[in-house]
Structure formats: structure tokens, C-alpha cells
Design a protein around this motif. Structure first.
Motif, short mmCIF file in Angstrom:
data_model
loop_
_atom_site.label_atom_id
_atom_site.label_comp_id
_atom_site.label_asym_id
_atom_site.label_seq_id
_atom_site.Cartn_x
_atom_site.Cartn_y
_atom_site.Cartn_z
N VAL A 186 0.84 -1.20 0.00
CA VAL A 186 0.00 0.00 0.00
C VAL A 186 0.87 1.25 0.00
O VAL A 186 0.61 2.22 -0.73
N ALA A 187 1.93 1.23 0.80
CA ALA A 187 2.84 2.38 0.84
C ALA A 187 3.48 2.62 -0.53
O ALA A 187 3.62 3.77 -0.98
N LEU A 225 -2.12 -5.12 -4.70
CA LEU A 225 -2.73 -4.80 -3.41
C LEU A 225 -3.15 -6.07 -2.66
O LEU A 225 -2.59 -6.40 -1.62
N ALA A 226 -4.13 -6.80 -3.21
CA ALA A 226 -4.60 -8.00 -2.52
C ALA A 226 -3.51 -9.07 -2.45
O ALA A 226 -3.36 -9.76 -1.45
N GLY A 227 -2.74 -9.21 -3.52
CA GLY A 227 -1.66 -10.20 -3.54
C GLY A 227 -0.41 -9.72 -2.83
O GLY A 227 0.51 -10.52 -2.61
N ALA A 228 -0.32 -8.44 -2.48
CA ALA A 228 0.80 -7.86 -1.74
C ALA A 228 2.14 -8.11 -2.43
O ALA A 228 3.16 -8.35 -1.78
N HIS A 229 2.18 -8.02 -3.76
CA HIS A 229 3.42 -8.26 -4.48
C HIS A 229 4.41 -7.11 -4.26
O HIS A 229 4.02 -5.94 -4.19
N ASN A 230 5.68 -7.47 -4.20
CA ASN A 230 6.70 -6.45 -3.98
C ASN A 230 6.90 -5.54 -5.19
O ASN A 230 7.62 -4.54 -5.10
N ASP A 231 6.25 -5.84 -6.31
CA ASP A 231 6.29 -4.95 -7.47
C ASP A 231 5.74 -3.57 -7.11
O ASP A 231 6.16 -2.57 -7.70
N ALA A 232 4.80 -3.51 -6.16
CA ALA A 232 4.25 -2.21 -5.75
C ALA A 232 5.32 -1.35 -5.11
O ALA A 232 5.40 -0.13 -5.36
N MET A 234 8.59 -1.64 -5.63
CA MET A 234 9.52 -1.29 -6.70
C MET A 234 9.00 -0.12 -7.52
O MET A 234 9.74 0.84 -7.80
N LEU A 235 7.73 -0.16 -7.92
CA LEU A 235 7.17 0.90 -8.75
C LEU A 235 7.11 2.23 -8.01
O LEU A 235 7.37 3.28 -8.59
N GLY A 236 6.77 2.21 -6.73
CA GLY A 236 6.74 3.44 -5.96
C GLY A 236 8.10 4.11 -5.91
O GLY A 236 8.24 5.31 -6.14
N LEU A 237 9.14 3.32 -5.62
CA LEU A 237 10.50 3.87 -5.58
C LEU A 237 10.96 4.32 -6.95
O LEU A 237 11.63 5.35 -7.10
N LEU A 238 10.59 3.57 -7.97
CA LEU A 238 11.00 3.89 -9.34
C LEU A 238 10.42 5.23 -9.78
O LEU A 238 11.13 6.11 -10.29
N LEU A 239 9.12 5.42 -9.56
CA LEU A 239 8.48 6.66 -9.96
C LEU A 239 8.97 7.84 -9.12
O LEU A 239 9.11 8.96 -9.63
N ALA A 240 9.26 7.58 -7.85
CA ALA A 240 9.79 8.66 -7.01
C ALA A 240 11.15 9.12 -7.51
O ALA A 240 11.43 10.32 -7.59
#
Length: 511
Positions: A186-187, A225-232, A234-240
Motif C-alpha cells: 500500500v505504501a 494490493l490483494a496479492g501484496a506483491h513487492n512490485d508495488a 519497486m514501482l513506488g521507488l522507481l516513480l519517485a
């Protein structure tokens, strides 16, 4: 600030079509949450099942019906507004509304979150997750892990191993660990949502369309989100990291910070590394010369290297995570084009009494092709941004008049982000394995740059139907027909490319 290129928002109310899409998608999300409770990827759910065996369970028909109808509603609602929503705020509110039912659902569509938990448990109990599988480490939750990954070392970077270990320490038991891992996802998504408007404005696309495509898709809700994959994460850090680069090009300290963020993204999943050369292009301020690239890109590279070395040292695992990457291709599925073509070659060989064992060969050839393609994409982006002396663009525009410097400077974020998105798309297509959530990598960046969206929205929509609620991959049960169909599609696309007449715009040019 208004969305660039966006149509004026309606003066009163929300268009009926948008309102219908919002509540159709919400109904789909609720049905998917129900499917997760009835037959999701629960820790004690039976493994190695088939769709037929799921149907024979007491709640099986309801599980499959909720999954199918819910996925169709969510995909349809997302697709119907792919060209833009009434406003950016409306897009964010609707994506958040759809996320609520999935946020409180059990793990859905994959069992990877149990692998994460066991890898974190192994690390906290003194085992090296890059040397042994979670079964050999003695993880008490190993029965919840998919059998194929029980004896496989972790293919993730040290930063994510530390996050998984933190989740185990804070969460205590398995349920608490899953809650913390989902909170990390989520973060990551919230960080991505925060960065999207700035990146969209820099790339010159409507933020309402970019936010909708990147955040409201079914793959995001179900898998990230529901699967809680670490891709989320990675994408947050990448876009930041990319946002800092496009906001503060040519400045040492911001570029160092951006490099740290991008390095953390790579130390979650190594696939983020293909974005780095394009981030270096975006880091240059002013003339794109080799000297400027080495100067500004050097600060960025320094931050990336510092993050990778710091995470490797802090975890105490050194560079062992690099070796773990070689095991990520242990699974063979036709959803990967190189693997599908290899299957078809093996089938053809079997017809004449041969065993070509073509899958490893085709996979290696695809990785070589990927290396060449990434270099070509980067060179084309460099050529588009490079300027000749005199302050004018090095390449003439459509009217054969060289564009002013200000135009090239405005093009810098768009060209770099588009190159990064295409690089991620090529990585997904040519990788040895493909899982549905991999499509979220290029989706996030292509939503920021592409003028035509169908070519990447359609595959993302179809990928949403590939996994059942309990994590069963439907591709396993259609190996031969799936491989043949995908190989035929690859051949058709190659023929279209080879028979393209010069002077006509190619699809990639239109994008």
C-alpha cells in the motif's frame, strides 16, 4: 494546475457513463473480495488443484462465478474510461474506492506473499535466503508456499529481504506478517500515486488519464494490493526517483537522492535496472552532450551504487542476491513468448522423432535480443535529445525546420520516460517467464507517455484472467494450445514488421 491536454471538466455532476463505470468496478471489486474469502490463496488451501477440482468443492462454483464476473466487471469498467476520466480527483477517488474491498480480502491470485514471509523468517533466523530455499531453512509456514518455490533461493534484492524480515519481526505470526507486507505494498502504491501527477505534467499528458491507467487497473488491485506483491514497492521507488530526476535535472544533490531511490528500486527487483540508462538521459540539463551525460549521469549512478552497496552491507548478505536472479526462470509457461516459441519447436521436433530442447536456447536468444533492443531504444532516445552546436535541435522536425532549444528541453522528460516504458515492455515480453503482475511495470510508465493506449491496455486486461483466486495459473492447463497461439501471434507481428513499407508510420512511431 490543470491537466495539460485534458478536456474541460463538466460543470455540474459526473457523466452517467463515468458513474456507471465507477459502480460497476466497485461491484467487481466486491465480488473478487468475496471470491478471496470463499477460495482465495489462504494458507491452508489445497495446492496443486485444477479448475475442475475447485468446481467440485462446496464453495467452488460460487468462487469461480464471483471471480469471473468480478474480473469482467473490473476490466470492463477500467477499459471504458481508458481515454480519460472526468477529472484527476475523480480517478484517484474511484481507484481508492475499488481498492477498499480488496484491501481487507485474503491474499488473492498468487501465493507469493507466503514466499516473502518465509524468506523474511529465514533471514531473521540466521539462514541465507540466497543460498537455501525456505523449506531447507525450516520456515514453519512452508506448507503455504507454492511447491515450485519451496526449494528456490530468493530472487529479490537485499532491501526487500530486509523489509520481509521487518514484517516477520513486527507481525509475529503469519497473519501479522501478511498484514505488514500488504502495508508495504500500500505504501508503494501511495508513493506511486503521489508521483504520477508531476510525471504526467512533465511528459505532457493528462494526469487524469495517467492516474486512471496506472492505478485503477485490475492487475493493480488484485495482484499488487490483494496479492501484496513487492512490485508495488519497486514501482513506488522507481516513480519517485524519476520524479526527482525530471524535476531537478543537472543538480548534484537531487540527482544523488534520485539515484538512491532508483537503487532501492533495483534492490527490490532487479528488473528496474533497465530504467537507469533512460533516467540518466532525463538527468541532463541543457545540451545533451557526452560530457553532460557523464557529469549528470555520474551523480545518478553514484546514488544507485551507494544504495546497492549499502543494502548489501546492511543485510550482511553481500552480493549473493545477484546469483539468486538465475533461479527466477525455473518456471516454464507459454505466457512468455520465448518459452512459447521453444515449446512449439519442441512439439515440431517430437513429430519427427527429435528432441530439440529448444526452450533454453530460445530463452538465451531472447535475452540477447533484449540486450540489443535496449541499446537501440537508448540510442534512439539519445539521438532525439542530442543537439548540434548553435543551440538548435540536431534533428529537423516534420517541416524540416530545426526546433528551438526550449522545445527539446520540454521534450526531455517525455522522451526519457517513453524510452524507459518501452524498455520495461521489452523486458516483460522477452523475459524467460511472465506473470500477470509483470504487466504493471511498463503500464505505469507507458500511461505517462503513450498517445495510443490500446496496444498495452489490451494485454494488461487479458492478463487479469490468467490466475484463479487461489493462485492457480490457468496457463498451466493450456500449455500446447497457448504456446501455439502465442507463437502464431509472434510470427504475424514479425511479418507485419518485415513487410512494412517505408514512408508509412509504424505503430511504434505513432506511440
Amino acid at each position: 494546475m490543470s491537466d495539460p491536454g485534458a478536456a474541460p471538466a463538466p460543470a455540474i455532476g459526473t457523466p452517467p457513463a463515468a458513474r456507471a463505470a465507477r459502480y460497476a468496478g466497485l461491484a467487481g471489486a466486491v465480488l473478487l473480495a468475496v471470491a478471496a474469502h470463499l477460495g482465495g490463496a489462504l494458507p491452508d488451501a489445497p495446492l496443486g488443484v485444477t479448475p475442475a477440482s475447485i468446481w467440485r468443492t462446496p464453495a467452488g462454483p460460487w468462487t469461480l462465478a464471483c471471480w469471473l464476473v468480478g474480473t469482467a466487471l473490473l476490466v470492463g469498467a477500467w477499459w471504458s474510461l481508458r481515454r480519460g476520466t472526468p477529472s484527476t480527483r475523480w480517478a484517484y477517488a474511484t481507484a481508492g474506492l475499488w481498492a477498499l474491498p480488496l484491501l481487507v480480502a485474503p491474499p488473492l491470485g498468487s501465493r507469493d506473499v507466503y514466499s516473502y514471509a518465509c524468506q523474511g523468517w529465514s533471514y531473521t533466523h540466521g539462514a541465507d535466503p540466497y543460498a537455501v530455499g525456505v523449506a531447507a531453512a525450516g520456515c514453519p509456514w512452508v506448507d503455504a508456499v507454492a511447491p515450485i518455490w519451496r526449494d528456490t533461493p530468493a530472487p529479490y534484492g537485499p532491501f526487500f529481504v530486509l523489509l520481509a524480515a521487518l514484517a516477520v519481526t513486527v507481525g509475529g505470526g503469519l497473519t501479522g506478517t501478511i498484514v505488514v507486507l500488504r502495508s508495504c505494498a500500500v505504501a508503494g502504491l501511495l508513493l506511486a500515486a503521489f508521483c504520477l501527477p508531476g510525471l504526467a505534467r512533465a511528459a505532457g499528458v493528462p494526469t487524469r488519464r495517467a492516474a486512471w491507467l496506472a492505478l485503477a487497473g485490475p492487475l493493480v488491485g488484485v495482484h499488487l494490493l490483494a496479492g501484496a506483491h513487492n512490485d508495488a514497492v519497486m514501482l513506488g521507488l522507481l516513480l519517485a526517483g524519476l520524479l526527482v530526476v525530471v524535476r531537478r535535472p543537472g543538480r548534484a544533490l537531487p540527482l544523488l537522492v534520485a539515484g538512491l531511490l532508483l537503487g532501492l528500486a533495483v534492490s527490490v527487483k532487479a528488473s528496474a535496472v533497465v530504467v537507469l540508462p533512460f533516467a540518466a538521459l532525463a538527468a541532463v540539463r541543457g545540451r545533451h552532450t557526452v560530457r553532460a551525460l557523464l557529469r549528470d549521469g555520474g551523480w545518478l549512478a553514484g546514488g544507485v551504487l551507494a544504495a546497492l552497496l549499502a543494502m548489501s552491507a546492511l543485510s550482511g548478505l553481500g552480493l549473493g542476491w545477484v546469483g539468486g536472479l538465475t533461479r527466477s526462470g525455473d518456471s516454464e509457461q507459454w505466457t512468455s513468448p520465448p518459452t512459447a516459441v521453444g515449446f512449439v519447436v519442441d512439439y515440431a521436433g517430437a513429430l519427427v522423432g527429435r528432441d530439440p530442447d529448444a526452450v533454453p536456447v530460445l530463452r538465451a536468444a531472447a535475452l540477447l535480443l533484449l540486450t540489443v533492443l535496449l541499446a537501440v531504444l537508448w540510442w534512439r532516445a539519445w539521438r532525439a535529445l542530442h543537439r548540434r552546436p548553435g543551440g538548435l535541435a540536431g534533428r529537423p522536425g516534420p517541416d524540416h525546420v530545426r526546433r528551438p532549444v526550449t522545445t527539446i528541453e520540454a521534450d526531455r522528460p517525455r522522451v526519457a520516460l517513453r524510452g524507459a516504458g518501452l524498455a520495461l515492455a521489452a523486458t516483460v515480453v522477452l523475459s524467460p517467464v511472465f506473470h500477470p503482475w509483470y504487466a504493471t511495470w511498463p503500464l505505469a510508465l507507458l500511461a505517462l507517455t503513450a498517445t495510443r493506449t490500446t496496444w498495452f491496455v489490451v494485454p494488461a486486461a487479458l492478463a487479469a484472467f490468467l490466475t484463479l483466486p487461489d493462485g492457480t495459473n490457468l496457463a498451466r492447463f493450456a500449455k500446447a494450445p497457448g504456446a501455439i497461439v502465442l507463437t502464431a501471434l509472434v510470427i504475424v507481428l514479425l511479418l507485419l514488421r518485415l513487410t512494412h513499407r517505408p514512408g508509412l508510420p509504424r505503430p511504434a512511431d505513432r506511440v
